[in-house]
Design a protein around this motif. Structure first.
Motif, PDB file in Angstrom:
ATOM      1  N   HIS B  97     -26.962  54.077  74.703  1.00 26.84           N
ATOM      2  CA  HIS B  97     -28.343  54.352  74.284  1.00 26.84           C
ATOM      3  C   HIS B  97     -29.266  54.653  75.470  1.00 26.84           C
ATOM      4  N   GLN B 102     -31.214  57.028  69.303  1.00 26.13           N
ATOM      5  CA  GLN B 102     -30.718  56.849  67.942  1.00 26.13           C
ATOM      6  C   GLN B 102     -31.200  57.970  67.026  1.00 26.13           C
ATOM      7  N   GLY B 106     -28.735  60.344  64.883  1.00 28.44           N
ATOM      8  CA  GLY B 106     -28.809  60.380  63.423  1.00 28.44           C
ATOM      9  C   GLY B 106     -29.003  61.787  62.898  1.00 28.44           C
ATOM     10  N   TRP B 110     -24.879  62.030  60.258  1.00 27.62           N
ATOM     11  CA  TRP B 110     -25.425  60.928  59.464  1.00 27.62           C
ATOM     12  C   TRP B 110     -24.670  59.620  59.632  1.00 27.62           C
ATOM     13  N   ASN B 113     -26.157  56.807  61.652  1.00 26.35           N
ATOM     14  CA  ASN B 113     -27.182  55.942  61.050  1.00 26.35           C
ATOM     15  C   ASN B 113     -26.580  54.727  60.365  1.00 26.35           C
ATOM     16  N   VAL B 114     -25.512  54.951  59.597  1.00 25.55           N
ATOM     17  CA  VAL B 114     -24.972  53.836  58.822  1.00 25.55           C
ATOM     18  C   VAL B 114     -24.145  52.872  59.663  1.00 25.55           C
ATOM     19  N   ALA B 116     -25.042  52.170  62.817  1.00 25.02           N
ATOM     20  CA  ALA B 116     -25.898  51.754  63.926  1.00 25.02           C
ATOM     21  C   ALA B 116     -25.881  50.239  64.104  1.00 25.02           C
ATOM     22  N   GLN B 117     -25.648  49.811  65.318  1.00 24.95           N
ATOM     23  CA  GLN B 117     -25.613  48.397  65.695  1.00 24.95           C
ATOM     24  C   GLN B 117     -24.579  47.590  64.925  1.00 24.95           C
ATOM     25  N   LYS B 118     -23.590  48.288  64.375  1.00 19.56           N
ATOM     26  CA  LYS B 118     -22.521  47.570  63.673  1.00 19.56           C
ATOM     27  C   LYS B 118     -21.166  47.826  64.323  1.00 19.56           C
ATOM     28  N   SER B 143     -11.847  62.202  56.936  1.00 20.80           N
ATOM     29  CA  SER B 143     -11.756  61.181  55.889  1.00 20.80           C
ATOM     30  C   SER B 143     -10.709  60.128  56.238  1.00 20.80           C
ATOM     31  N   CYS B 146     -12.387  57.508  58.340  1.00 13.84           N
ATOM     32  CA  CYS B 146     -13.148  56.549  57.542  1.00 13.84           C
ATOM     33  C   CYS B 146     -12.208  55.517  56.936  1.00 13.84           C
ATOM     34  N   ARG B 147     -11.074  56.026  56.459  1.00 17.52           N
ATOM     35  CA  ARG B 147     -10.108  55.169  55.780  1.00 17.52           C
ATOM     36  C   ARG B 147      -9.572  54.067  56.694  1.00 17.52           C
ATOM     37  N   CYS B 149     -10.986  52.097  58.613  1.00 13.49           N
ATOM     38  CA  CYS B 149     -11.729  50.838  58.481  1.00 13.49           C
ATOM     39  C   CYS B 149     -12.049  50.522  57.020  1.00 13.49           C
ATOM     40  N   HIS B 150     -12.497  51.521  56.274  1.00  6.92           N
ATOM     41  CA  HIS B 150     -12.980  51.284  54.904  1.00  6.92           C
ATOM     42  C   HIS B 150     -11.844  51.337  53.895  1.00  6.92           C
ATOM     43  N   SER B 151     -10.909  50.435  53.975  1.00  7.35           N
ATOM     44  CA  SER B 151      -9.888  50.434  52.925  1.00  7.35           C
ATOM     45  C   SER B 151      -9.692  49.009  52.446  1.00  7.35           C
TER      46      SER B 151
END
Lengths: 228, 153
Positions: B97, B102, B106, B110, B113-114, B116-118, B143, B146-147, B149-151
């Motif tokens: 940063h 930021q 963003g 996009w 943004n989602v 951010a800080q995570k 995709s 994304c998968r 982590c997001h599964s």
């Protein structure tokens, strides 16, 4: 002589009675058969609270159904950002065929290419019957139809009727979704996951006022993101 | 194991070793990689071949990783980037940063943004490699990312 007349009358009556009975039975059987056929009514839920906008559904659909670049059967529409940094979030909603029970696209199709499959309730297109007049594209209130540049016929989501469903699998988008945001199933089966989810959650359908009776349900999102 | 097999495995090992030396000895002409203090030990894992290493940016190893301090003794203040065994999230983010605001991140993408800080930037971005894995991704690769982590939700 008297006797033969009586026998003739008896016989005729018996014949009539038998014929009526048989035809009655036949109609009962037929209606039972029709019932057995329509035991399936497919529908889909898009749980927007679970959708992360990865677009794996779009990719999987394109691959499975050989949808050429530039057009798509399913699209994720993104709105946002909402909220304040660092807790911004987006909303994602699925744009695809709603598989209406009273489908305007089917009603306007002059050649019968657009049809609702009786056994499953899936709205589909017979590409070889389609003349590309685009009435269906104009009629669809959800604006999800397109002309496939390869087949030159109207095209749209058919719940993978010819691909994954035919192989006994779930539609490609449902299989691909990493967060299980898509639920596909039989509306008429009370034990199906679809019905369970529908009963447990408030859902919405698009443009119900038009009387098209769409079968794509959405669970509205408060936040568009999964918390890590 | 027979003697013959042993000999073969030794030969193969030797070839592999030579190849790996050959790969690393391809000297990069970038200024940042001539920093002898760091390169003495990090010649193999520290070569900076990405966009951030270009001479015009006048960056050194310490620009991002911080001053040497007690390193290589532990504990030290060197900033390590990564999802699993990196430094504290805030420390990692603060470094990026310094230059990347930021707001601009963003606007460009996009997903900044989602996350951010995570999530640390290095969860997706790789700065040392000559090619940035986040550039020119096909929708499928994207995709899949994304998968990762997001599964299992």
């Amino acid at each position: 002589m008297e006797n033969s007349k009586r026998r003739f009358l008896k016989g005729t009556c018996a014949l009539f009675a038998g014929a009526t009975g048989a035809s009655l039975l036949a109609t009962v059987n037929a209606s039972e058969g029709a019932k057995a056929e329509s035991d399936i009514k497919y529908a889909m839920i898009h749980d927007e609270t679970k959708c992360i906008g990865c677009r794996a559904c779009e990719v999987a659909c394109r691959e499975t159904n050989q949808v050429p670049e530039g057009v798509s059967r399913v699209r994720i529409e993104q709105t946002g950002p909402f909220g304040e940094y660092p807790n911004e979030y987006y909303h994602f909603s699925r744009v695809s065929c709603q598989h209406c029970e009273d489908a305007p696209c089917v009603n306007v199709c002059p050649t019968g290419a657009a049809f609702i499959e009786k056994e499953t309730g899936i709205v589909s297109v017979n590409a070889w019957k389609c003349v590309g007049c685009q009435y269906c594209i104009a009629a669809c209130p959800y604006k999800i139809r397109f002309i496939n540049p390869v087949t030159h016929a109207a095209d749209k989501c058919d719940f993978c009727r010819e691909t994954n469903l035919a192989q006994g699998k779930q539609p490609a988008c449902v299989e691909a979704c990493p967060t299980k945001a898509l639920v596909f199933g039989n509306l008429k089966d009370p034990t199906s996951e679809l019905v369970q989810v529908l009963r447990a959650n408030p859902t919405q359908r698009a443009k119900v006022a038009l009387g098209t009776r769409p079968k794509l349900f959405r669970i509205l999102a408060k936040s568009g993101e999964v918390i890590l | 194991m027979s003697k013959r097999q042993w000999l073969w495995s030794i030969r193969l090992g030797a070839i592999a070793l030579l190849l790996s030396f050959g790969a690393t000895s391809a000297e990069s002409a970038l200024q940042i990689n001539s920093d002898t203090t760091c390169m003495k030990c990090h010649k193999r894992n520290g070569q900076m071949l990405g966009h951030h290493g270009q001479d015009a940016m006048k960056m050194t190893c310490s620009t991002c990783h911080g001053e040497k301090g007690d390193h290589p003794k532990k504990p030290n203040d060197i900033v390590v980037f990564g999802m699993k065994d990196g430094s504290e999230l805030d420390t990692q983010l603060a470094v990026c940063h310094k230059c990347h605001t930021q707001r601009k991140l963003g606007e460009t993408e996009w997903t900044h943004n989602v996350h951010a800080q995570k999530v640390p930037c290095a969860a997706c971005h790789k700065l040392h490699s000559p090619t940035e894995p986040m550039a020119d991704m096909t929708p499928k690769v994207r995709s899949e990312l994304c998968r990762n982590c997001h599964s299992g939700q």
